[in-house]
Design a protein around this motif. Structure first.
Motif, PDB file in Angstrom:
ATOM      1  N   THR A 168      36.853  39.413  34.854  1.00 46.71           N
ATOM      2  CA  THR A 168      36.257  39.492  36.193  1.00 46.71           C
ATOM      3  C   THR A 168      35.788  38.116  36.652  1.00 46.71           C
ATOM      4  OG1 THR A 168      35.546  41.766  35.795  1.00 46.71           O
ATOM      5  CG2 THR A 168      34.455  40.579  37.571  1.00 46.71           C
ATOM      6  N   THR A 169      35.144  37.378  35.767  1.00 48.11           N
ATOM      7  CA  THR A 169      34.649  36.046  36.120  1.00 48.11           C
ATOM      8  C   THR A 169      35.800  35.083  36.355  1.00 48.11           C
ATOM      9  OG1 THR A 169      32.741  36.518  34.687  1.00 48.11           O
ATOM     10  CG2 THR A 169      32.973  34.262  35.491  1.00 48.11           C
ATOM     11  N   LEU A 170      36.848  35.192  35.534  1.00 48.01           N
ATOM     12  CA  LEU A 170      38.032  34.349  35.730  1.00 48.01           C
ATOM     13  C   LEU A 170      38.668  34.582  37.097  1.00 48.01           C
ATOM     14  CD1 LEU A 170      39.664  34.605  32.200  1.00 48.01           C
ATOM     15  CD2 LEU A 170      39.174  32.456  33.392  1.00 48.01           C
ATOM     16  N   LEU A 171      38.686  35.827  37.528  1.00 48.30           N
ATOM     17  CA  LEU A 171      39.290  36.142  38.819  1.00 48.30           C
ATOM     18  C   LEU A 171      38.455  35.604  39.972  1.00 48.30           C
ATOM     19  CD1 LEU A 171      41.886  37.619  39.648  1.00 48.30           C
ATOM     20  CD2 LEU A 171      40.505  39.676  40.007  1.00 48.30           C
ATOM     21  N   ALA A 172      37.159  35.415  39.733  1.00 45.25           N
ATOM     22  CA  ALA A 172      36.258  34.992  40.809  1.00 45.25           C
ATOM     23  C   ALA A 172      36.101  33.476  40.902  1.00 45.25           C
ATOM     24  CB  ALA A 172      34.880  35.628  40.606  1.00 45.25           C
ATOM     25  N   THR A 173      36.456  32.750  39.861  1.00 43.40           N
ATOM     26  CA  THR A 173      36.193  31.311  39.861  1.00 43.40           C
ATOM     27  C   THR A 173      37.231  30.535  40.665  1.00 43.40           C
ATOM     28  OG1 THR A 173      35.556  29.445  38.472  1.00 43.40           O
ATOM     29  CG2 THR A 173      37.502  30.682  37.790  1.00 43.40           C
TER      30      THR A 173
END
Length: 404
Positions: free
Chosen positions: A108-113
């Motif tokens: 999820t964090t990878l998709l948001a960065t």
């Protein structure tokens, strides 16, 4: 060296998690603020407490474990990151990244960065070589994701092959490079040739050589990273083109000659890393030659000498040739640098195990008209290319050939 930088380290599940702990310690000692995100599988190998102790920051494992009501944790981490590192990166997390899945804290964090992303794969050799994994990695490269290749050696599963997580110091060095980019070729136009040319005998047979194109492709990637506008004239390789590089595919020596000469005048630096066929059949059969006699004589003629022609035509361009040798390396390299009109010759002994055609490493001896200039010890072809390009940039500047 990383003082004031925020690095988010994603740790996915594999035996190499212990190396991620060493990397966390190294980053924290260098002044970076390190925030670790672990997958559920990773926490089965090393506890979150280990990473919390080394990073001096809370470790994130659950998307819904919100500790600070003023922010959404995965968005906050994604926004704060100066660099996002995934090490070790399993086949699973690489697939999630390629497909845009977001079903845990890390994905999820990878998709948001929007920060640069560095991925360090680690898995069984057959998993790493699987077409699906390679396709996913290529998809990510095309999106701008950086990779540090896994090493070759004994794997935890008992196999010997490619798949070991890169060593923490190597990952750290790549992080430093990404955080402090070298732009010494900014504004330069660089043309690089790569691969082995192919000369047809008939529709089903040809003459070629063992060149994989890896050195030329590494030089193209390094030049692009250093800010250059790169044109890669490539013959017969099975490698993905480096991101941001203009690819000009060719087949034969004549094709490569014409592609290079057409673009020569616009370049500042030419690196001729291709392994060009020295001879081609004097006559190419339009049909498959049938087996009849006990012997067949094949008449060959010389191909175009691309490097010598570059040396004759150059108008201030800096020219680097390559010499793949199996004996008398210095003698042959010096003869070539003087006869071809090069500024430098990068020679390597392709008879040495681990640095010949198709290998991932190289050892280069750099010569100019006066003799040996520098030895680049055995290293990855990418790092060897970076060293060669730094030397070229220094010499170009010393000649007063400043970038526009």
């Amino acid at each position: 060296m990383l003082n004031g930088k925020t690095i988010v380290l994603g740790v996915s599940g594999g035996i190499a998690v212990y190396k991620a702990a060493a990397l966390t310690s190294r980053l924290a000692q260098s002044g970076a603020e390190v925030h670790v995100i672990m997958t559920e599988s990773a926490a089965k190998f090393v506890t979150p407490l280990t990473f919390q102790t080394l990073s001096r920051q809370p470790v994130h494992t659950d998307t819904f474990a919100e500790r600070d009501a003023s922010v959404v944790a995965h968005i906050d981490l994604a926004d704060r990151a100066d660099l996002f590192v995934v090490a070790p990166a399993t086949a699973n997390i690489i697939a999630k990244m390629a497909c845009g899945l977001a079903d845990d804290m890390l994905s999820t964090t990878l998709l948001a960065t929007t920060a640069p992303i560095l991925v360090a794969p680690a898995m069984n050799v057959h998993m790493y070589e699987h077409p699906a994994v390679q396709a996913n990695m290529q998809t990510l490269r095309e999106r701008g994701v950086h990779f540090i290749e896994p090493g070759v050696g004994q794997l935890a599963c008992g196999y010997v092959g490619r798949g070991r997580l890169a060593e923490p110091e190597d990952i750290y060095a790549e992080i430093v490079r990404l955080m402090t980019p070298d732009q010494t070729l900014a504004g330069r136009k660089v043309l690089i040739t790569a691969g082995g040319t192919l000369e047809r005998i008939d529709p089903v047979r040809f003459i070629t050589n063992d060149s994989s194109g890896k050195m030329g492709y590494a030089a193209a990637q390094a030049a692009q990273e250093m800010g250059a506008e790169v044109t890669l004239v490539s013959a017969n390789v099975s490698l993905p083109a480096p991101r941001g590089v203009k690819l000009v595919p060719v087949v034969s020596t004549r094709d490569m000659y014409e592609a290079v000469m057409e673009r020569l005048d616009a370049q500042d630096l030419i690196i001729k890393a291709a392994a060009v066929a020295d001879y081609r059949p004097a006559a190419q059969s339009a049909q498959k030659i049938k087996k009849s006699e006990e012997q067949m004589t094949l008449v060959l003629e010389k191909t175009e000498d691309i490097l010598a022609e570059i040396g004759r035509r150059k108008k201030g361009q800096f020219v680097i040739g390559f010499a793949a040798e199996t004996e008398h390396l210095e003698e042959h390299a010096m003869k070539k640098v003087r006869s071809k009109g090069c500024d430098l010759i990068a020679a390597n002994d392709v008879s040495q195990q681990g640095i010949g055609f198709g290998a991932d490493h190289n050892e280069l001896y750099i010569f100019d008209q006066n003799g040996l200039v520098k030895k680049i010890p055995r290293s990855s072809k990418l790092e060897a290319a970076r060293e060669l390009l730094r030397l070229a940039a220094e010499r170009m500047n010393a000649k007063g050939n400043a970038a526009p």
